[in-house]
Design a protein around this motif. Structure first.
Motif, PDB file in Angstrom:
ATOM      1  N   ALA A   1     -17.986 -15.485 -71.602  1.00 31.59           N
ATOM      2  CA  ALA A   1     -18.596 -16.327 -72.634  1.00 31.59           C
ATOM      3  C   ALA A   1     -18.913 -17.678 -72.014  1.00 31.59           C
ATOM      4  O   ALA A   1     -18.308 -18.687 -72.334  1.00 31.59           O
ATOM      5  N   LYS A   2     -19.873 -17.675 -71.106  1.00 31.35           N
ATOM      6  CA  LYS A   2     -20.181 -18.875 -70.313  1.00 31.35           C
ATOM      7  C   LYS A   2     -20.563 -20.076 -71.163  1.00 31.35           C
ATOM      8  O   LYS A   2     -20.286 -21.210 -70.793  1.00 31.35           O
ATOM      9  N   GLU A   3     -21.214 -19.847 -72.278  1.00 33.61           N
ATOM     10  CA  GLU A   3     -21.664 -20.953 -73.135  1.00 33.61           C
ATOM     11  C   GLU A   3     -20.569 -21.439 -74.079  1.00 33.61           C
ATOM     12  O   GLU A   3     -20.704 -22.484 -74.699  1.00 33.61           O
ATOM     13  N   ALA A   4     -19.466 -20.686 -74.202  1.00 31.87           N
ATOM     14  CA  ALA A   4     -18.401 -21.023 -75.162  1.00 31.87           C
ATOM     15  C   ALA A   4     -17.513 -22.155 -74.649  1.00 31.87           C
ATOM     16  O   ALA A   4     -17.354 -22.346 -73.445  1.00 31.87           O
ATOM     17  N   ASN A   5     -16.944 -22.871 -75.606  1.00 31.46           N
ATOM     18  CA  ASN A   5     -15.987 -23.922 -75.276  1.00 31.46           C
ATOM     19  C   ASN A   5     -14.549 -23.415 -75.343  1.00 31.46           C
ATOM     20  O   ASN A   5     -13.701 -23.858 -74.585  1.00 31.46           O
ATOM     21  N   THR A   6     -14.282 -22.503 -76.287  1.00 33.46           N
ATOM     22  CA  THR A   6     -12.927 -21.971 -76.449  1.00 33.46           C
ATOM     23  C   THR A   6     -12.976 -20.471 -76.696  1.00 33.46           C
ATOM     24  O   THR A   6     -13.949 -19.949 -77.247  1.00 33.46           O
ATOM     25  N   ALA A   7     -11.903 -19.810 -76.297  1.00 33.57           N
ATOM     26  CA  ALA A   7     -11.745 -18.382 -76.570  1.00 33.57           C
ATOM     27  C   ALA A   7     -10.259 -18.082 -76.675  1.00 33.57           C
ATOM     28  O   ALA A   7      -9.441 -18.682 -75.980  1.00 33.57           O
ATOM     29  N   ALA A   8      -9.931 -17.151 -77.559  1.00 27.68           N
ATOM     30  CA  ALA A   8      -8.550 -16.730 -77.744  1.00 27.68           C
ATOM     31  C   ALA A   8      -8.562 -15.263 -78.137  1.00 27.68           C
ATOM     32  O   ALA A   8      -9.579 -14.731 -78.595  1.00 27.68           O
ATOM     33  N   VAL A   9      -7.419 -14.613 -77.956  1.00 24.12           N
ATOM     34  CA  VAL A   9      -7.237 -13.258 -78.453  1.00 24.12           C
ATOM     35  C   VAL A   9      -6.158 -13.340 -79.532  1.00 24.12           C
ATOM     36  O   VAL A   9      -5.119 -13.967 -79.336  1.00 24.12           O
ATOM     37  N   VAL A  10      -6.457 -12.767 -80.692  1.00 25.90           N
ATOM     38  CA  VAL A  10      -5.508 -12.778 -81.803  1.00 25.90           C
ATOM     39  C   VAL A  10      -5.298 -11.352 -82.268  1.00 25.90           C
ATOM     40  O   VAL A  10      -6.201 -10.528 -82.207  1.00 25.90           O
ATOM     41  N   GLY A  11      -4.068 -11.068 -82.699  1.00 28.09           N
ATOM     42  CA  GLY A  11      -3.787  -9.721 -83.157  1.00 28.09           C
ATOM     43  C   GLY A  11      -2.368  -9.565 -83.652  1.00 28.09           C
ATOM     44  O   GLY A  11      -1.617 -10.537 -83.782  1.00 28.09           O
ATOM     45  N   ASP A  12      -2.014  -8.309 -83.913  1.00 28.54           N
ATOM     46  CA  ASP A  12      -0.677  -7.993 -84.404  1.00 28.54           C
ATOM     47  C   ASP A  12       0.412  -8.463 -83.444  1.00 28.54           C
ATOM     48  O   ASP A  12       1.522  -8.771 -83.871  1.00 28.54           O
ATOM     49  N   PHE A  13       0.118  -8.513 -82.155  1.00 27.91           N
ATOM     50  CA  PHE A  13       1.119  -8.866 -81.154  1.00 27.91           C
ATOM     51  C   PHE A  13       1.433 -10.360 -81.109  1.00 27.91           C
ATOM     52  O   PHE A  13       2.428 -10.765 -80.513  1.00 27.91           O
ATOM     53  N   ASN A  14       0.593 -11.210 -81.737  1.00 26.41           N
ATOM     54  CA  ASN A  14       0.892 -12.649 -81.763  1.00 26.41           C
ATOM     55  C   ASN A  14       0.678 -13.248 -83.162  1.00 26.41           C
ATOM     56  O   ASN A  14       0.377 -14.427 -83.293  1.00 26.41           O
ATOM     57  N   ASN A  15       0.833 -12.413 -84.185  1.00 25.67           N
ATOM     58  CA  ASN A  15       0.703 -12.848 -85.583  1.00 25.67           C
ATOM     59  C   ASN A  15      -0.647 -13.508 -85.875  1.00 25.67           C
ATOM     60  O   ASN A  15      -0.732 -14.417 -86.682  1.00 25.67           O
ATOM     61  N   TRP A  16      -1.689 -13.073 -85.184  1.00 25.12           N
ATOM     62  CA  TRP A  16      -3.049 -13.558 -85.400  1.00 25.12           C
ATOM     63  C   TRP A  16      -3.128 -15.074 -85.209  1.00 25.12           C
ATOM     64  O   TRP A  16      -3.880 -15.759 -85.875  1.00 25.12           O
ATOM     65  N   ASN A  17      -2.337 -15.577 -84.262  1.00 27.04           N
ATOM     66  CA  ASN A  17      -2.256 -17.005 -83.994  1.00 27.04           C
ATOM     67  C   ASN A  17      -3.105 -17.351 -82.773  1.00 27.04           C
ATOM     68  O   ASN A  17      -2.755 -16.991 -81.645  1.00 27.04           O
ATOM     69  N   SER A  18      -4.193 -18.067 -82.982  1.00 27.58           N
ATOM     70  CA  SER A  18      -5.098 -18.373 -81.867  1.00 27.58           C
ATOM     71  C   SER A  18      -4.463 -19.319 -80.850  1.00 27.58           C
ATOM     72  O   SER A  18      -4.820 -19.290 -79.677  1.00 27.58           O
ATOM     73  N   LYS A  19      -3.517 -20.154 -81.267  1.00 30.26           N
ATOM     74  CA  LYS A  19      -2.829 -21.036 -80.315  1.00 30.26           C
ATOM     75  C   LYS A  19      -2.009 -20.210 -79.321  1.00 30.26           C
ATOM     76  O   LYS A  19      -1.959 -20.514 -78.133  1.00 30.26           O
ATOM     77  N   GLU A  20      -1.353 -19.151 -79.817  1.00 30.20           N
ATOM     78  CA  GLU A  20      -0.551 -18.287 -78.940  1.00 30.20           C
ATOM     79  C   GLU A  20      -1.430 -17.388 -78.079  1.00 30.20           C
ATOM     80  O   GLU A  20      -0.957 -16.839 -77.085  1.00 30.20           O
ATOM     81  N   GLY A  21      -2.682 -17.211 -78.461  1.00 28.90           N
ATOM     82  CA  GLY A  21      -3.568 -16.309 -77.730  1.00 28.90           C
ATOM     83  C   GLY A  21      -4.665 -17.002 -76.953  1.00 28.90           C
ATOM     84  O   GLY A  21      -5.662 -16.371 -76.599  1.00 28.90           O
ATOM     85  N   GLU A  22      -4.489 -18.295 -76.682  1.00 28.20           N
ATOM     86  CA  GLU A  22      -5.527 -19.030 -75.960  1.00 28.20           C
ATOM     87  C   GLU A  22      -5.799 -18.414 -74.596  1.00 28.20           C
ATOM     88  O   GLU A  22      -4.874 -18.045 -73.877  1.00 28.20           O
ATOM     89  N   LEU A  23      -7.074 -18.327 -74.267  1.00 27.27           N
ATOM     90  CA  LEU A  23      -7.495 -17.824 -72.967  1.00 27.27           C
ATOM     91  C   LEU A  23      -7.951 -19.006 -72.120  1.00 27.27           C
ATOM     92  O   LEU A  23      -8.527 -19.964 -72.640  1.00 27.27           O
ATOM     93  N   SER A  24      -7.707 -18.924 -70.830  1.00 27.88           N
ATOM     94  CA  SER A  24      -8.098 -20.001 -69.911  1.00 27.88           C
ATOM     95  C   SER A  24      -9.511 -19.760 -69.407  1.00 27.88           C
ATOM     96  O   SER A  24      -9.880 -18.638 -69.067  1.00 27.88           O
TER      97      SER A  24
END
Length: 98
Positions: A22-45
């Motif tokens: 996602a070259k044009e994106a500023n932020t990306a995260a993965v959210v799901g059952d494994f992290n309670n749908w919490n984008s802070k816990e799923g932040e991608l670098s």
């Protein structure tokens, strides 16, 4: 986008690497059952080439619904193990099976 799984023989977990182009994106995260749908816990670098990447440990012998959040927009993984309808979201979610 891709998902790579690395099973650890000495622990009941699997290391899962999520990669999002996602070259044009500023932020990306993965959210799901494994992290309670919490984008802070799923932040991608964000890497220099514009790809976002993160490694997470999840319990083995389980199935997890998940999505990516790219600049606030929910996106499914094209290489997911399967997809399942989610009434709460009113849309399909990606499924990770480990």
């Amino acid at each position: 986008m891709s998902v790579k799984k690395q099973f650890i023989k000495t622990k009941p977990v699997c290391k899962v690497t999520f990669t999002v182009e996602a070259k044009e994106a500023n932020t990306a995260a993965v959210v799901g059952d494994f992290n309670n749908w919490n984008s802070k816990e799923g932040e991608l670098s964000k890497l220099k080439n514009g790809t976002f990447k993160g490694v997470f440990e999840v319990n083995k012998d389980a199935s997890y619904e998940f999505k990516y959040v790219i600049d606030g927009a929910f996106v499914n993984e094209v290489e997911a193990d399967s997809y399942i309808w989610n009434e709460f979201a009113g849309a399909e979610n990606s499924v990770l099976e480990v």
